[in-house]
Write an enzyme that holds these catalytic residues in place. Structure first.
Site, PDB file in Angstrom:
ATOM      1  N   CYS A 284     -19.427   1.620  -4.796  1.00 41.83           N
ATOM      2  CA  CYS A 284     -19.429   0.639  -5.901  1.00 41.83           C
ATOM      3  C   CYS A 284     -20.587   0.806  -6.883  1.00 41.83           C
ATOM      4  O   CYS A 284     -20.376   1.111  -8.054  1.00 41.83           O
ATOM      5  CB  CYS A 284     -19.428  -0.768  -5.347  1.00 41.83           C
ATOM      6  SG  CYS A 284     -18.076  -1.054  -4.210  1.00 41.83           S
TER       7      CYS A 284
ATOM      8  N   GLY B 215     -36.340   2.047  -0.414  1.00 42.25           N
ATOM      9  CA  GLY B 215     -35.850   3.001   0.576  1.00 42.25           C
ATOM     10  C   GLY B 215     -35.144   4.182  -0.060  1.00 42.25           C
ATOM     11  O   GLY B 215     -35.541   4.660  -1.133  1.00 42.25           O
TER      12      GLY B 215
ATOM     13  N   ASN C  28     -23.226  -5.700 -10.975  1.00 43.56           N
ATOM     14  CA  ASN C  28     -23.517  -4.523 -10.145  1.00 43.56           C
ATOM     15  C   ASN C  28     -24.658  -3.688 -10.737  1.00 43.56           C
ATOM     16  O   ASN C  28     -25.498  -3.172  -9.998  1.00 43.56           O
ATOM     17  CB  ASN C  28     -22.262  -3.665  -9.971  1.00 43.56           C
ATOM     18  CG  ASN C  28     -21.433  -4.130  -8.778  1.00 43.56           C
ATOM     19  OD1 ASN C  28     -21.741  -5.151  -8.172  1.00 43.56           O
ATOM     20  ND2 ASN C  28     -20.384  -3.395  -8.439  1.00 43.56           N
TER      21      ASN C  28
ATOM     22  N   PHE D 117     -16.529  -9.928  -6.001  1.00 35.19           N
ATOM     23  CA  PHE D 117     -17.959  -9.686  -5.794  1.00 35.19           C
ATOM     24  C   PHE D 117     -18.276  -9.493  -4.311  1.00 35.19           C
ATOM     25  O   PHE D 117     -19.405  -9.700  -3.885  1.00 35.19           O
ATOM     26  CB  PHE D 117     -18.769 -10.853  -6.384  1.00 35.19           C
ATOM     27  CG  PHE D 117     -18.519 -11.080  -7.855  1.00 35.19           C
ATOM     28  CD1 PHE D 117     -19.110 -10.259  -8.806  1.00 35.19           C
ATOM     29  CD2 PHE D 117     -17.659 -12.076  -8.291  1.00 35.19           C
ATOM     30  CE1 PHE D 117     -18.864 -10.447 -10.170  1.00 35.19           C
ATOM     31  CE2 PHE D 117     -17.408 -12.274  -9.638  1.00 35.19           C
ATOM     32  CZ  PHE D 117     -18.009 -11.457 -10.584  1.00 35.19           C
TER      33      PHE D 117
ATOM     34  N   ASP E  37       0.869  -1.174   0.000  1.00 36.25           N
ATOM     35  CA  ASP E  37       0.000   0.000   0.000  1.00 36.25           C
ATOM     36  C   ASP E  37       0.904   1.221   0.000  1.00 36.25           C
ATOM     37  O   ASP E  37       1.933   1.240   0.682  1.00 36.25           O
ATOM     38  CB  ASP E  37      -0.920   0.008   1.230  1.00 36.25           C
ATOM     39  CG  ASP E  37      -2.160   0.851   0.985  1.00 36.25           C
ATOM     40  OD1 ASP E  37      -3.246   0.287   0.808  1.00 36.25           O
ATOM     41  OD2 ASP E  37      -2.016   2.102   0.941  1.00 36.25           O
TER      42      ASP E  37
HETATM   43  C1  UGA Z   1     -21.686  -4.126  -4.156  1.00 37.69           C
HETATM   44  C2  UGA Z   1     -22.078  -5.521  -4.649  1.00 37.69           C
HETATM   45  O1  UGA Z   1     -23.199  -6.008  -3.901  1.00 37.69           O
HETATM   46  C3  UGA Z   1     -20.886  -6.492  -4.487  1.00 37.69           C
HETATM   47  O2  UGA Z   1     -21.223  -7.758  -5.045  1.00 37.69           O
HETATM   48  C4  UGA Z   1     -19.678  -5.915  -5.234  1.00 37.69           C
HETATM   49  O3  UGA Z   1     -18.530  -6.753  -5.087  1.00 37.69           O
HETATM   50  C5  UGA Z   1     -19.354  -4.552  -4.659  1.00 37.69           C
HETATM   51  O4  UGA Z   1     -20.509  -3.668  -4.819  1.00 37.69           O
HETATM   52  C6  UGA Z   1     -18.182  -3.980  -5.429  1.00 37.69           C
HETATM   53  O5  UGA Z   1     -18.311  -3.748  -6.630  1.00 37.69           O
HETATM   54  O6  UGA Z   1     -17.074  -3.862  -4.846  1.00 37.69           O
HETATM   55  P1  UGA Z   1     -21.517  -2.988  -1.730  1.00 37.69           P
HETATM   56  O7  UGA Z   1     -21.508  -1.701  -2.476  1.00 37.69           O
HETATM   57  O8  UGA Z   1     -20.470  -3.241  -0.704  1.00 37.69           O
HETATM   58  O9  UGA Z   1     -21.445  -4.236  -2.746  1.00 37.69           O
HETATM   59  O10 UGA Z   1     -22.922  -3.086  -0.973  1.00 37.69           O
HETATM   60  P2  UGA Z   1     -24.380  -3.624  -1.330  1.00 37.69           P
HETATM   61  O11 UGA Z   1     -24.756  -4.619  -0.315  1.00 37.69           O
HETATM   62  O12 UGA Z   1     -24.471  -4.032  -2.756  1.00 37.69           O
HETATM   63  O13 UGA Z   1     -25.288  -2.322  -1.073  1.00 37.69           O
HETATM   64  C7  UGA Z   1     -25.176  -1.173  -1.912  1.00 37.69           C
HETATM   65  C8  UGA Z   1     -26.256  -0.165  -1.596  1.00 37.69           C
HETATM   66  O14 UGA Z   1     -27.548  -0.640  -1.971  1.00 37.69           O
HETATM   67  C9  UGA Z   1     -26.379   0.227  -0.118  1.00 37.69           C
HETATM   68  O15 UGA Z   1     -26.559   1.620  -0.058  1.00 37.69           O
HETATM   69  C10 UGA Z   1     -27.626  -0.498   0.344  1.00 37.69           C
HETATM   70  O16 UGA Z   1     -28.251   0.141   1.431  1.00 37.69           O
HETATM   71  C11 UGA Z   1     -28.481  -0.417  -0.910  1.00 37.69           C
HETATM   72  N1  UGA Z   1     -29.541  -1.448  -0.986  1.00 37.69           N
HETATM   73  C12 UGA Z   1     -29.221  -2.767  -1.015  1.00 37.69           C
HETATM   74  C13 UGA Z   1     -30.875  -1.058  -1.075  1.00 37.69           C
HETATM   75  O17 UGA Z   1     -31.203   0.149  -1.067  1.00 37.69           O
HETATM   76  N2  UGA Z   1     -31.855  -2.011  -1.183  1.00 37.69           N
HETATM   77  C14 UGA Z   1     -31.552  -3.337  -1.209  1.00 37.69           C
HETATM   78  O18 UGA Z   1     -32.502  -4.157  -1.310  1.00 37.69           O
HETATM   79  C15 UGA Z   1     -30.215  -3.727  -1.112  1.00 37.69           C
END
Ligand code: UGA
Length: 455
Positions: free
Chosen positions: A281, A274, A229, A154, A34
């Site tokens: 991401c 929501g 994504n 992922f 890093d």
């Molecule tokens: C996302 C993908 O889910 C991962 O598979 C991927 O590896 C990652 O991006 C990446 O490209 O590095 P992440 O951004 O960590 O992961 O989080 P998520 O769980 O996907 O949530 C993203 C956003 O969507 C959050 O703000 C969450 O609150 C929102 N969300 C999620 C909703 O508003 N509704 C849902 O039903 C699910």
């Protein structure tokens, strides 16, 4: 068994540190690079750069066991047989992903090596990047030093360690053997012998039984990541769109989501209506994908709508506050949740930042709370960002004397809030809930003016 040595570039970032710690836990001799010397010093003193469930324990054990080391010298990756690139690809003002850190890392590795290495790109990079970087290495006579494979990750923040151990699939893209006619891209062909060997080696690093492995072309692998994504983002925007009609019609989007998600062709995940998606991401990758469509002179109609619906969710929450409080100038609002999702202290690109900024620009006075973030410094915010905002140490303190509370992150502890106690401290009992944590009837019975999304 051949002892494979691992290098990780971007080793103290969210993806890099999980990758390095888990591979070290599997017994691989791992060295993580890093550029941030201060972070390296801190981790040597046992201080983690961010909070991620289960990670600290893995890092500590691997460091004590001598299987995980950190460096800020690229030359120290010399010994590694496989080097994972886990650096950021932030959004440029055009929407394009900035791949300069990936390019720099690949070229530095190639320049610093006397022996050959496999470079596995975990960072999310636009389709065509692995090919472009390989051509650059060839032009610089460095291609014998490095074979590039695309190995998208992922992992979700907040569940990254678990996701590492239980991947849904492993994708490795390498150079296809077929000749590529100038100016065209041929997808999905057999890899060249060297590329095939490299892809198999990367796939074999951690490949639990029963997990599908897709070995394919660079371009397919890069597209699988963006499409995944973008699809997740589209699912969220889709349910948020339906939530509008549900709200008008007196429906309950939570029941609608359940009914829709029980169809195995659709599935229950990512159907929570929501405040919408945010974080480092989904939005960034969607913007980059839209940019890639534009560059290819294609019209990304659905992707654009996904983004627009998401922005509208934020505006609607502010509108809901205005509907109840009138002009927001001088109004006191408590905001619950700064991290972009629960189980992380990450506020990068969190929707809470633009929403709070918008409320500030409208003259509202804001107090914020987040269970894992105690102030701007811990959130990594500069002095000018969110200036004037007060940081509370509990949700009750955030609600104290407020005209309204706005919930933005679905922290489990917010579901446990003693609502009577919170109401008693507020000057007006108004709650706008961007995460649908409560039951509207229960709130009404408590005399709280409650508005969720789609309910
Ligand atoms: C996302 C993908 O889910 C991962 O598979 C991927 O590896 C990652 O991006 C990446 O490209 O590095 P992440 O951004 O960590 O992961 O989080 P998520 O769980 O996907 O949530 C993203 C956003 O969507 C959050 O703000 C969450 O609150 C929102 N969300 C999620 C909703 O508003 N509704 C849902 O039903 C699910």
């Amino acid at each position: 068994m051949e002892r494979i040595k691992i290098g990780v570039v971007g080793g103290l970032g969210h993806i890099g540190l999980i990758q390095a710690a888990c591979l070290a836990a599997l017994g691989y001799d791992t060295i993580a690079h890093d550029k941030d010397e201060a972070k390296i010093k801190k981790i040597a003193e046992g201080k983690m750069p961010f909070v991620e469930p289960g990670l600290e324990d893995l890092v500590t054990k691997a460091m004590h066991g001598g299987r995980l080391r950190f460096t800020n010298q690229m030359g120290h990756l010399q010994e590694a047989d496989i080097v994972y690139i886990c650096v950021g690809t932030p959004t440029l003002p055009t929407g394009a992903a900035d791949c300069s850190q990936v390019q720099f890392a690949v070229e530095e590795i190639a320049r610093n090596r006397s022996t050959h290495a496999i470079v596995a790109i975990k960072s999310t990079v636009p389709v065509g990047t692995a090919r472009r970087l390989t051509l650059r290495l060839r032009e610089r006579n460095l291609s014998d030093k490095v074979t590039i494979v695309s190995n998208p990750e992922f992992l979700r923040e907040g569940a990254g360690v678990d996701d590492f151990w239980k991947p849904a699939r492993i994708v490795v893209g390498s150079e296809p053997a077929d000749p590529q006619p100038a100016g065209t891209r041929v997808f999905g062909s057999r890899p060249t012998a060297t590329a095939g060997e490299a892809a198999a080696k990367v796939a074999g690093i951690y490949s639990p039984p029963g997990v599908p492995v897709i070995i394919t072309s660079w371009e397919n692998a890069e597209l699988i990541k963006y499409a995944s994504n973008a699809f997740l983002a589209t699912k969220i925007s889709f349910i948020n769109e339906i939530a509008h009609l549900s709200e008008k019609a007196g429906g309950d989007i939570r029941v609608v989501s359940k009914g829709v998600g029980l169809d195995p062709r659709i599935g229950p995940g990512f159907l929570e209506a929501g405040a919408g998606f945010s974080g480092p991401c989904l939005e960034k990758d969607l913007k980059s994908l839209i940019h890639q469509f534009n560059e290819a002179e294609l019209e990304p109609l659905l992707l654009r709508s996904t983004l627009l619906v998401n922005l509208r969710q934020r505006k609607n929450l502010i509108q809901k506050l205005e509907d109840r409080l009138g002009l927001l100038y001088g109004k006191q609002i408590g905001v619950l949740g700064m991290a972009f999702k629960p189980e992380t202290d990450d506020v990068r690109d969190s929707h809470s930042l633009p929403i709070v900024n918008c409320l500030l620009s409208m003259g509202a006075r804001i107090t914020v709370h987040d269970p894992w973030i105690n102030g701007p410094e811990q959130a990594g915010l500069s002095e000018t960002e969110l200036s004037g905002v007060i940081w509370a140490s509990s949700p009750y303190e955030a609600a104290d004397g407020k005209d309204a509370v706005l919930i933005l992150t679905a922290w489990p502890e917010y579901r446990e809030i003693a609502l009577q106690k919170m109401k008693a401290r507020m000057s007006k009992p108004v709650v706008v809930d961007g995460r649908n944590l409560f039951d509207p009837q229960e709130m009404q019975a408590l005399g709280i003016d409650y508005q969720g999304v789609g309910i």
